[in-house]
Enzyme design. Structure first.
Site, PDB file in Angstrom:
ATOM      1  N   ASP A  56       0.786  -1.157  -0.147  1.00 24.01           N
ATOM      2  CA  ASP A  56       0.008   0.108  -0.059  1.00 24.01           C
ATOM      3  C   ASP A  56       0.781   1.306  -0.091  1.00 24.01           C
ATOM      4  O   ASP A  56       1.624   1.557   0.920  1.00 24.01           O
ATOM      5  CB  ASP A  56      -0.907  -0.273   1.241  1.00 24.01           C
ATOM      6  CG  ASP A  56      -1.800   1.218   1.437  1.00 24.01           C
ATOM      7  OD1 ASP A  56      -1.828   2.002   0.673  1.00 24.01           O
ATOM      8  OD2 ASP A  56      -2.374   1.159   2.579  1.00 24.01           O
ATOM      9  N   HIS A  62      -3.717   4.393   6.556  1.00 21.69           N
ATOM     10  CA  HIS A  62      -2.635   4.016   6.081  1.00 21.69           C
ATOM     11  C   HIS A  62      -1.251   4.050   6.564  1.00 21.69           C
ATOM     12  O   HIS A  62      -1.069   5.324   6.932  1.00 21.69           O
ATOM     13  CB  HIS A  62      -2.756   4.764   4.570  1.00 21.69           C
ATOM     14  CG  HIS A  62      -4.155   4.286   3.912  1.00 21.69           C
ATOM     15  ND1 HIS A  62      -4.090   3.224   3.087  1.00 21.69           N
ATOM     16  CD2 HIS A  62      -5.164   5.026   3.679  1.00 21.69           C
ATOM     17  CE1 HIS A  62      -5.225   3.277   2.706  1.00 21.69           C
ATOM     18  NE2 HIS A  62      -6.009   4.184   3.051  1.00 21.69           N
TER      19      HIS A  62
HETATM   20 ZN    ZN Z   1      -7.973   1.207  -0.031  1.00 22.36          ZN
HETATM   21 ZN    ZN Z   2      -9.008   0.819   3.114  1.00 21.56          ZN
END
Ligand code: ZN
Ligand code: ZN
Length: 553
Positions: A193, A367
């Site tokens: 990510d 994130h």
């Molecule tokens: Zn996402």
């Molecule tokens: Zn997500």
């Protein structure tokens, strides 16, 4: 020679959203996520953007299933569209499947799929794929990273994740397991990510938000509190509830998605709230305003959401005023800033106090930031690395982190939507392309192409001029018209002279063409468009859509 593995990226590499990737082993396909993206402001009238399903449709018989890493729409929201055409089982945590299920059920497609619940740390075969589900922390509970044990070694897909060391539910990202894989089998390829790769340092813990919320609740004694957050952010909702109860308040949910998710999370044991502290929104008038905390939808400023209606004084249950404090416990997704700002303005005009992430730490990202990404790279020590999930700049920043952390520069690949990579004994290389354009959904069908969008853009920005003229092909004379109908170019009732002049110009052009013997309707229409377009441009410096209609008597 071990069997090679192919990976096709259908979305999420070059944009935030639409995450979708296909693994291929021994002729079978495994999907990892199938998400949607919310449209930009210049995608006029578009409700959603999906991945291009061409590759999946063409290979439908080979698909053995889909791993849903977590329950966010940008990872599971396109499944209900894909399931209209194809059928396959979906694997995920109970909460992920519960969240994915809503849309699938709405579309009447539950019968077309098996929803298979998997547990933390579980390892199972899906067709030829040997898939291990590794817990990660994120802004929705019970997300997974996925380790696929293949003949070419372990492929680790991080999913959306952060390294929250003090998560609200105590369920940590299982770095120990990732480290164990790295030091036994080794990790051949890491896909991770990139959303926050440009943000330095370490993301704050979700638990920190709880402390801030408690302090604000304590400060706001005597006022009604209305909060808004993502309906799937169960931990945020838990922390709001905890802060409310600690300050002697009862809680009501407002908005269908929050109500549904609260019920589901309580059923799954993921959300704790005593029955007597949760009241129905219909019962808010039975309580003193200062004893209430309302948890509402609409943190992204969605125009028809409960919070947006409240900000316009149009909510059925709540009239916001100077005795209210509204906490937006969220952050605007790129593209939604305008709507969120409008909601904040509306609430302030009504006299409410508004607390948002710009003025207090009432939100934490889900994130991983640069230091967390480096930590994952340090623990996974992948041989090959492909940044995923992000705009190009995010992936570029993540690629740099990969090199800093010791992945050989030639082993860091920056891929984009549509790229196909092959992992073989010789290593990893970009080996082909699959269709991966945007599939625009308006209403219920995804048949809006780029041509339609271009037309909508011109119509929205410049308007339309329709020129109708009837000709007699025998005599070569104009019978009626030209007549001009316009929307959005000039305001017709106040532009008689201009329109008359335009008609004369077009009439001259048509008569000239007819006099020269031209009878082809298509050619005459082109002539009308040219003459009208030139006139409009010269006289107004505008470029509306010109629609010529030449009819024959
Ligand atoms: Zn996402
Ligand atoms: Zn997500």
């Amino acid at each position: 020679m071990a069997d090679q593995i192919r990976i096709a990226f259908l979305g999420g590499l070059g944009e935030i959203g639409r995450n979708c990737m296909v693994l291929e082993q021994e002729g079978k396909l495994l999907l990892i996520d199938c998400g949607l993206m919310f449209p930009d402001a210049d995608m006029h009238g578009i409700d959603l953007v999906l991945p291009d399903f061409t590759y999946l449709r063409d290979n439908a018989a080979r698909i053995v299933g889909c791993v849903a890493t977590h329950g966010h729409e940008d990872h599971v929201g396109a499944l209900s569209y894909l399931l209209r055409e194809l059928s396959f089982p979906i694997f995920g945590s109970a909460l992920t499947l519960g969240l994915a299920r809503n849309r699938i059920e709405e579309a009447g497609l539950l019968g077309k799929t098996d929803l298979v619940t998997v547990k933390d740390g579980e390892r199972r075969r899906i067709g030829p794929f040997d898939v291990e589900f590794i817990p990660v922390t994120h802004s929705v509970p019970h997300g997974f990273a996925t380790a696929i044990h293949t003949p070419q070694g372990v492929i680790l897909h991080s999913g959306d994740f952060k390294l929250d060391l003090t998560p609200v539910d105590g369920r940590l990202t299982d770095l120990a397991r990732i480290g164990a894989i790295a030091s036994t089998e080794g990790i051949r390829l890491l896909l991770a990510d990139s959303t926050n790769a440009e943000e330095h340092g370490h993301a704050p813990s979700e638990r920190d938000v709880g402390a801030v919320l408690r302090a604000i609740f304590a400060e706001q004694r005597g006022r009604r509190i209305i909060t808004a957050s993502f309906a799937s952010h169960i931990h945020r909702i838990q922390q709001i509830i905890d802060a409310a109860i600690a300050n002697g308040r009862v809680v009501a949910t407002l908005g269908l998605s929050i109500k549904k998710n609260v019920r589901m999370a309580r059923d799954l044991g993921l959300l704790r709230v005593p029955d007597n502290k949760l009241i129905d929104i219909d019962a808010v008038d039975d309580h003193k305003p200062e004893d209430l905390c309302i948890i509402s939808t609409g943190s992204q400023g969605e125009p028809m959401s409960a919070l947006a209606l409240m900000s316009q004084g149009e909510n059925r249950w709540l009239k916001v005023g100077e005795h209210d404090t509204v906490i937006l416990s969220s952050h605007a997704i790129p593209g939604n800033e305008f709507n969120v700002n409008r909601v904040i303005d509306g609430l302030l005009r009504l006299g409410a106090e508004v607390v948002h992430s710009g003025v207090a730490d009432v939100h934490a990202t889900g994130h991983a930031q640069a230091d967390e990404l480096k930590m994952l790279l340090a623990i996974a020590r992948p041989q090959w690395f492909i940044p995923i999930h992000g705009e190009y700049r995010h992936m570029a920043a993540h690629a740099k982190l990969g090199r800093i952390m010791g992945v050989a520069p030639s082993h860091v690949l920056q891929c984009e939507d549509g790229d196909v990579v092959t992992l073989s004994d010789d290593g990893l290389e970009i080996s082909g392309r699959v269709p991966a354009g945007y599939l625009y959904v308006d209403g219920i069908v995804g048949d809006v192409g780029n041509g339609v969008l271009r037309d909508r853009k011109v119509l929205a920005e410049e308007g339309v001029v329709v020129v109708v003229v009837t000709v007699d092909r025998e005599t070569g004379k104009v019978l009626t018209g030209p007549e001009i109908i316009t929307r959005g170019w000039v305001y017709a009732p106040e532009a008689d002279e201009l329109l008359d002049e335009a008609c004369d110009t077009v009439a001259n052009a048509v008569e000239k063409a007819l006099a020269s013997g031209q009878r082809d309707i298509d050619v005459l229409e082109r002539e009308v468009r040219r003459a009208a377009g030139k006139f409009v441009s010269e006289r107004t410096r505008r470029r509306p859509m010109i629609v010529p209609v030449v009819m024959e008597a």
